[in-house]
Every structure is written in C-alpha cells, then in structure tokens.
Design an enzyme around this catalytic site. Structure first.
Site, PDB file in Angstrom:
ATOM      1  N   CYS A  25       0.821  -1.220   0.000  1.00 59.16           N
ATOM      2  CA  CYS A  25       0.000   0.000   0.000  1.00 59.16           C
ATOM      3  C   CYS A  25       0.849   1.261   0.000  1.00 59.16           C
ATOM      4  CB  CYS A  25      -0.925   0.012   1.218  1.00 59.16           C
ATOM      5  SG  CYS A  25      -2.102  -1.356   1.291  1.00 59.16           S
ATOM      6  N   HIS A  70      -0.987  -7.607   5.049  1.00 56.40           N
ATOM      7  CA  HIS A  70      -1.581  -7.214   3.771  1.00 56.40           C
ATOM      8  C   HIS A  70      -2.169  -8.467   3.130  1.00 56.40           C
ATOM      9  CE1 HIS A  70      -2.131  -4.641   0.200  1.00 56.40           C
ATOM     10  NE2 HIS A  70      -1.949  -5.777  -0.468  1.00 56.40           N
ATOM     11  N   CYS A  71      -3.472  -8.461   2.907  1.00 57.01           N
ATOM     12  CA  CYS A  71      -4.163  -9.645   2.402  1.00 57.01           C
ATOM     13  C   CYS A  71      -4.428  -9.511   0.901  1.00 57.01           C
ATOM     14  CB  CYS A  71      -5.484  -9.842   3.153  1.00 57.01           C
ATOM     15  SG  CYS A  71      -6.405 -11.306   2.622  1.00 57.01           S
TER      16      CYS A  71
END
Length: 357
Positions: A140, A150-151
């Site tokens: 991000c 972070h998926c």
C-alpha cells in the site's frame, strides 16, 4: 508507470476470482438447486433453504465489501515532524543526532514502544514517527495503524480500521460454506445414484468448492480468534513489541474479555454487524507491561510488595483516551517494575511489509 499500473490491475485478480466463485455459487444454489431441482417436489424445504442462504450470503458479501473498500487508517498529523525538525533531521548525518531530534519530537506523543535497539520508530518513506503497533506496508506504500498483514484476497491492508470487518468476513464465509456444504450433501449423494434429475454438474462442484473453502478458512479464522484473545497482531506474533523494560508479547493484552471489546466495541448488539465499533483511535492503546499473560496473574496490584519510588516511574505519562479508560475499567494504572534491559536482537519477520521496526 506502466509497471505500477499492471501491478495494480493484477492485484485485483484474487478479488475477482473470489467474486466469480461467489457469483457462481449463488447461481448454482439458488437457481439450479432450489428453483429447478427442489421447487418441483420439495417446495417448503426450498423456501427455507433460500431464506437462510440469503441471510448468510448478504452478511458474507457485506463484510467482504467492507474489508476491501475500507481504507487503512494512517497516523494523524501530530506524528509528522515539523518543517524545522524535518529539515534538521535530513541535514544530520549521525544516527545519534537524528535520534535526538526524534526523541524531542516524540516526548509528548503517546508512544511507549521502540525498535529492538531502543531507537524511536521512524518511517523515512512516510516521514513520520510511528505510533505503537503501526507499520509501513510496502504494497500500500503507507503506514497503517495496528497493521496485521496485507491480504491479497481483499487487495487491502488489514489493520485498525477494518480488522473487525476482516474477522466477520472470515466468520460469515465459514457459515456460508458450512451451510452450503451441509444442505447440498444429501443431493451430492443422490448424484452418484442418479436420483437427482438435473443440476448434476453444479451440485457436484458446489459441494467440493464449499468444503474446500471451509477447511482452508477454518484454520485462518481460528488463528485470528486466538490473536484477538491475546490482543496481538500477526506481526507482533512473530516479533514482540519492545517496551522500556524489553520485548513483551503480552504488553497490549488486558485480558480476554477486554481484548475482545477493544476490537468489537462495548455494545454487543453491533458485534455481528460489519460496522465500525472498535475502541480507541488506533494511535495509542492501553498497555500492561507484564511478561506473563494477564489471565495468569494471581496477585492483585494492591497486594504487590512496595518498591522504592526511585525505581518506579509512572508509565504512561499522559492520560488515556475515554474509550481506553473504559477498557481499563477499575484496574489501577501499571507502573514500570523491571529494570531496563540491554539491546535485544529481534528475529526477522517474513511478511509483506517493508517496515523494519
């Protein structure tokens, strides 16, 4: 620029895959199974199936949507260096002088954790002092409050702003898959005996897909339930936050019930709804510096042996926010009791983040 655009487009591929699977499962269950196969001779059962299915489907899609499109919360402006401090920080070449500037800027901030080398946690890319539990996400490219991970399946960072939504997404996806697999099982058996008139292909794959996703999500959901009970993030599980008395994996744990309230809020009627009810502001958290779990403490704070006033220093030095005071309830504010340890080397964390502290 073209490469970044391609990366952004490719990042939505897992989300598009999940969306297609969910859309197909809706068609296979509602149209092929309930309307075509069951409606002709089991009308009442088909209606019950449709009502329960749509309830679980709506909650699943709602929580998944909120997890994807809730922007990760970033630190407020108070954690950014002033223009003068930033210019002075950039001019300094010695790390000691830079740390002195950061310490002076952070003296009034609610920050109680440091790097393993006892340095102020500073993000050179975002140019701000990191609040407790905040980390920089390389995907991000921002600092995320209470970052968990972070998926790629939601193409978003899971952190303070959407962690509740992520948990509900896992829970409702489990219920959705369990309901579909359980209700399709008998018709899956009939498939092999040729008793099912139509929808053979859809029933066959619907059961396999639902069972497969249920098994894979169950372990992830169980793991995050354990994290909530301990008030830890995925990052903190691999690398304990470092407080003034050393690394402490339970430094933010207030007990199972209060840890649960910190994520889901005070009003239980909103716990199962994907609306934001988490307590606090994401920049500072109630802390309790103990090495053992709070559940294992058998001696109350008022019965602890008195220590010299020179060895005890009040910590934190500024009052907690109103929501955090509610979390602490009637518990007395802890004081630092352990001697400050020497520099501690922390293990490397293999996660999708460029944060180094």
């Amino acid at each position: 620029h073209v490469l970044k655009c391609c990366q952004k487009v490719l990042a939505w591929v897992p989300v598009a895959f999940i969306a297609l699977v969910v859309a197909w499962s809706y068609y296979a269950y509602v149209v092929e199974l309930c309307l075509y196969s069951l409606n002709s001779y089991l009308y009442f059962i088909a209606v019950v199936y449709l009502v329960v299915f749509h309830l679980s489907f709506v909650m699943f899609v709602w929580s998944y949507w909120k997890t994807i499109f809730t922007s990760p919360a970033s630190p407020s402006n108070e954690f950014c260096l002033s223009k003068a401090d930033k210019e002075q920080y950039e001019k300094e070449e010695r790390p000691e002088s830079q740390q002195e500037i950061l310490r002076r800027a952070a003296k009034d901030l609610p920050i109680y954790t440091t790097t393993a080398s006892r340095a102020i946690r500073y993000c050179d890319r975002c140019q701000l002092i990191k609040p407790d539990r905040c980390h920089h996400c390389s995907a991000c490219d921002i600092c995320v409050l209470k970052m968990d991970h972070h998926c790629p399946w939601v193409n978003n960072c899971v952190g303070f702003s959407n962690y509740k939504f992520f948990l509900l997404f896992l829970m409702y996806s489990l219920l959705y898959c369990l309901f579909v697999a359980a209700t399709v099982l008998q018709y899956f058996i009939k498939f092999w005996t040729n008793e099912l008139p139509i929808a053979k292909f859809h029933v066959l794959f619907l059961f396999f897909v639902a069972a497969m996703f249920f098994i894979s999500i169950l372990s992830l959901f169980s793991y995050h339930c354990w994290l909530v009970g301990k008030n830890r993030s995925t990052i903190e599980t691999f690398r304990a936050p470092t407080f003034r008395n050393g690394p402490d994996k339970n430094g933010f744990s207030l007990g199972c019930s209060k840890n649960l309230r910190e994520v889901f809020g005070d009003e239980k009627k909103y716990w199962l709804l994907p609306i934001f009810t988490s307590l606090g502001d994401g920049c500072n958290f109630p802390t309790r510096l103990v090495i053992m779990d709070p559940e294992q403490l058998t001696v109350s704070s008022q019965n602890e042996p008195a220590k010299s006033s020179e060895a005890n220093q009040s910590f934190p030095t500024r009052p907690l926010s109103e929501s955090q005071n509610r979390l602490l309830a009637s518990d007395s504010q802890w004081v630092e009791t352990g001697p400050e340890e020497e520099n501690v080397k922390s293990g490397s964390l293999h996660c999708n983040t460029s944060d180094d502290s």
